[in-house]
Design a protein around this motif. Structure first.
Motif, mmCIF file in Angstrom:
data_model
loop_
_atom_site.group_PDB
_atom_site.id
_atom_site.type_symbol
_atom_site.label_atom_id
_atom_site.label_comp_id
_atom_site.label_asym_id
_atom_site.label_seq_id
_atom_site.Cartn_x
_atom_site.Cartn_y
_atom_site.Cartn_z
ATOM 1 N N LEU A 46 7.972 6.599 -8.759
ATOM 2 C CA LEU A 46 8.838 5.406 -8.787
ATOM 3 C C LEU A 46 8.668 4.620 -10.081
ATOM 4 C CD1 LEU A 46 8.921 4.072 -5.129
ATOM 5 C CD2 LEU A 46 10.455 5.658 -6.301
ATOM 6 N N ALA A 47 7.560 4.848 -10.770
ATOM 7 C CA ALA A 47 7.389 4.239 -12.103
ATOM 8 C C ALA A 47 6.808 5.304 -13.014
ATOM 9 C CB ALA A 47 6.467 3.031 -12.037
ATOM 10 N N PHE A 55 -0.887 6.470 -16.341
ATOM 11 C CA PHE A 55 -0.574 6.874 -14.964
ATOM 12 C C PHE A 55 0.858 6.509 -14.613
ATOM 13 C CE2 PHE A 55 -0.623 2.610 -13.134
ATOM 14 C CZ PHE A 55 -1.359 1.900 -14.085
ATOM 15 N N SER A 56 1.394 7.276 -13.672
ATOM 16 C CA SER A 56 2.679 6.907 -13.082
ATOM 17 C C SER A 56 2.373 6.330 -11.699
ATOM 18 C CB SER A 56 3.580 8.139 -12.978
ATOM 19 O OG SER A 56 2.919 9.154 -12.266
ATOM 20 N N GLY A 83 0.805 -1.229 0.000
ATOM 21 C CA GLY A 83 0.000 0.000 0.000
ATOM 22 C C GLY A 83 0.832 1.269 0.000
ATOM 23 N N LEU A 84 2.070 1.194 -0.482
ATOM 24 C CA LEU A 84 2.950 2.363 -0.401
ATOM 25 C C LEU A 84 3.017 3.155 -1.708
ATOM 26 C CD1 LEU A 84 5.880 0.785 1.657
ATOM 27 C CD2 LEU A 84 3.860 2.007 2.475
ATOM 28 N N LEU A 85 2.312 2.669 -2.740
ATOM 29 C CA LEU A 85 2.321 3.385 -4.029
ATOM 30 C C LEU A 85 0.896 3.766 -4.392
ATOM 31 C CD1 LEU A 85 4.615 1.026 -6.171
ATOM 32 C CD2 LEU A 85 5.299 2.979 -4.759
ATOM 33 N N TYR A 86 0.763 4.811 -5.173
ATOM 34 C CA TYR A 86 -0.572 5.120 -5.711
ATOM 35 C C TYR A 86 -0.441 5.595 -7.152
ATOM 36 C CZ TYR A 86 0.509 10.028 -4.443
ATOM 37 O OH TYR A 86 1.085 11.269 -4.310
ATOM 38 N N PRO A 87 -1.468 5.283 -7.974
ATOM 39 C CA PRO A 87 -1.403 5.743 -9.358
ATOM 40 C C PRO A 87 -1.655 7.240 -9.432
ATOM 41 C CG PRO A 87 -3.398 4.445 -8.990
ATOM 42 C CD PRO A 87 -2.656 4.477 -7.694
ATOM 43 N N CYS A 88 -0.885 7.906 -10.260
ATOM 44 C CA CYS A 88 -1.036 9.360 -10.416
ATOM 45 C C CYS A 88 -1.282 9.636 -11.899
ATOM 46 C CB CYS A 88 0.234 10.057 -9.932
ATOM 47 S SG CYS A 88 0.244 11.823 -10.315
ATOM 48 N N PHE A 89 -2.391 10.298 -12.180
ATOM 49 C CA PHE A 89 -2.798 10.534 -13.570
ATOM 50 C C PHE A 89 -2.408 11.933 -14.042
ATOM 51 C CE2 PHE A 89 -5.559 7.496 -11.502
ATOM 52 C CZ PHE A 89 -5.596 6.447 -12.405
ATOM 53 N N GLN A 114 -9.273 2.698 -10.459
ATOM 54 C CA GLN A 114 -9.527 1.554 -11.353
ATOM 55 C C GLN A 114 -10.326 1.985 -12.569
ATOM 56 O OE1 GLN A 114 -8.113 -1.194 -11.638
ATOM 57 N NE2 GLN A 114 -6.965 -0.746 -9.775
ATOM 58 N N ALA A 115 -11.331 2.825 -12.331
ATOM 59 C CA ALA A 115 -12.189 3.274 -13.431
ATOM 60 C C ALA A 115 -11.356 4.068 -14.447
ATOM 61 C CB ALA A 115 -13.344 4.126 -12.891
ATOM 62 N N ARG A 116 -10.477 4.912 -13.969
ATOM 63 C CA ARG A 116 -9.666 5.734 -14.882
ATOM 64 C C ARG A 116 -8.676 4.862 -15.651
ATOM 65 N NH1 ARG A 116 -8.335 11.348 -11.731
ATOM 66 N NH2 ARG A 116 -7.307 11.805 -13.707
ATOM 67 N N ILE A 117 -8.137 3.856 -14.962
ATOM 68 C CA ILE A 117 -7.198 2.937 -15.638
ATOM 69 C C ILE A 117 -7.964 2.157 -16.710
ATOM 70 C CG2 ILE A 117 -5.743 0.875 -15.315
ATOM 71 C CD1 ILE A 117 -5.047 2.063 -12.484
ATOM 72 N N ALA A 118 -9.168 1.693 -16.342
ATOM 73 C CA ALA A 118 -9.978 0.916 -17.291
ATOM 74 C C ALA A 118 -10.318 1.757 -18.528
ATOM 75 C CB ALA A 118 -11.250 0.431 -16.598
ATOM 76 N N LYS A 119 -10.473 3.059 -18.327
ATOM 77 C CA LYS A 119 -10.780 3.967 -19.461
ATOM 78 C C LYS A 119 -9.554 4.199 -20.342
ATOM 79 C CE LYS A 119 -12.226 7.892 -18.119
ATOM 80 N NZ LYS A 119 -12.748 8.996 -17.349
#
Ligand code: GLU
Length: 286
Positions: free
Chosen positions: A190-191, A150-151, A97-103, A141-146
């Protein structure tokens, strides 16, 4: 035979342009540190950024360093051949739980920062204002599915919390013991969106995998070391010693950079200078 106390240094250029005098200085310092302690000197090619790295520049790195008189061990580690290892480390951090997607795009971040004009941690990096930090899992998840790109960013507060009161200090040969100031860089990427890893993650993993115990590099990367030290703790990796050396300036007194086409080693060579001319210019004793 190599023991864990053997000094192991590395020079880790990115093949995004021709090496300049600043690189020569750094590489020579690394090699000299290894030599002084009868240690090992490694060369690593940091070529994860496929948008900017070119084979022509990589070949020039080997040629220019050999001309300068440097000798390194084979095989040379090329980061582009180890992407799966970076993915494994990312997965480990993500599962905790240490990363989060950033759009966010650069523009989104700029807009959010507005005219507040915060002091950037490094000239290139303003602190991320946290726009995507608290998005719900469903929204992400919804934004990724669309198909939104993201980083992955480190959630700094959670990361610091997860290691509790572990000591994050580190030692710089020039400046002494350093208390950790990971806050200077905030929620770093980080990615990256395009390359699925980052300088911070790859460099920390590679230094550990290659058992580097003395990192000699320019003082422009001093701030980054605070984040590297935190990543070492999160990934249970050893802490090397550091030597952040002064940067070589050009005739105008400004920092050399590949993008500014600063005097390159090949320009100097083609102008008839010898490797010794370059070595003498530095009077290496830093
Ligand atoms: N690849 C980085 C650069 O060329 C150097 C990384 C490091 O020494 O940690 O600037």
């Amino acid at each position: 035979m190599t023991t864990s106390s053997t000094c192991i240094t590395r020079f880790a250029p990115s093949p995004t342009g021709f090496l300049h005098l600043g690189h020569a200085y750094s590489a020579l310092l690394c090699q000299q540190a290894a030599e002084k302690q009868h240690g090992r000197f490694l060369l690593r090619i940091e070529d994860i950024d496929f948008t900017r790295c070119r084979k022509e520049y990589e070949d020039a790195i080997y040629e220019d360093l050999a001309w300068l008189g440097l000798r390194w061990e084979d095989p040379v580690r090329r980061q582009s051949e180890h992407l799966a290892e970076y993915q494994n480390a990312l997965e480990l951090l993500r599962s905790r739980g240490l990363l989060y997607p950033c759009f966010c795009t650069r523009k989104d971040i700029q807009r959010e920062l507005g005219n507040a004009n915060p002091t950037p941690a490094t000239p290139d990096e303003a602190l991320y204002p946290g726009i995507c930090r608290n998005l719900s899992a469903d929204e992400s998840q919804a934004r990724i599915a669309k198909g939104e790109t993201f980083s992955l960013r480190l959630n700094l507060e959670r990361a610091l919390h997860s290691i509790g009161d572990q000591d994050l200090s580190w030692h710089d040969q020039k400046l002494g013991q350093q208390q950790n100031r990971a806050h200077l860089l905030g929620d770093v990427i980080l990615a990256r969106k395009d390359i699925h890893t980052s300088y911070h993650l790859s460099v920390v993993l590679d230094d550990a995998l290659q058992q580097i115990n003395l990192i000699t590099r320019g003082e422009d990367l001093f701030t980054a070391t605070h984040i590297h030290r935190l990543l070492q703790a999160l990934l249970d990796l050893p802490t090397p010693n550091y030597h952040h050396h002064a940067l070589i300036k050009d005739e105008q007194g400004t920092r050399m950079a590949k993008r500014k086409k600063s005097l390159s080693l090949r320009d100097l060579r083609h102008a008839g200078h010898s490797p010794q001319y370059i070595i003498d210019r530095f009077a290496i004793d830093d």
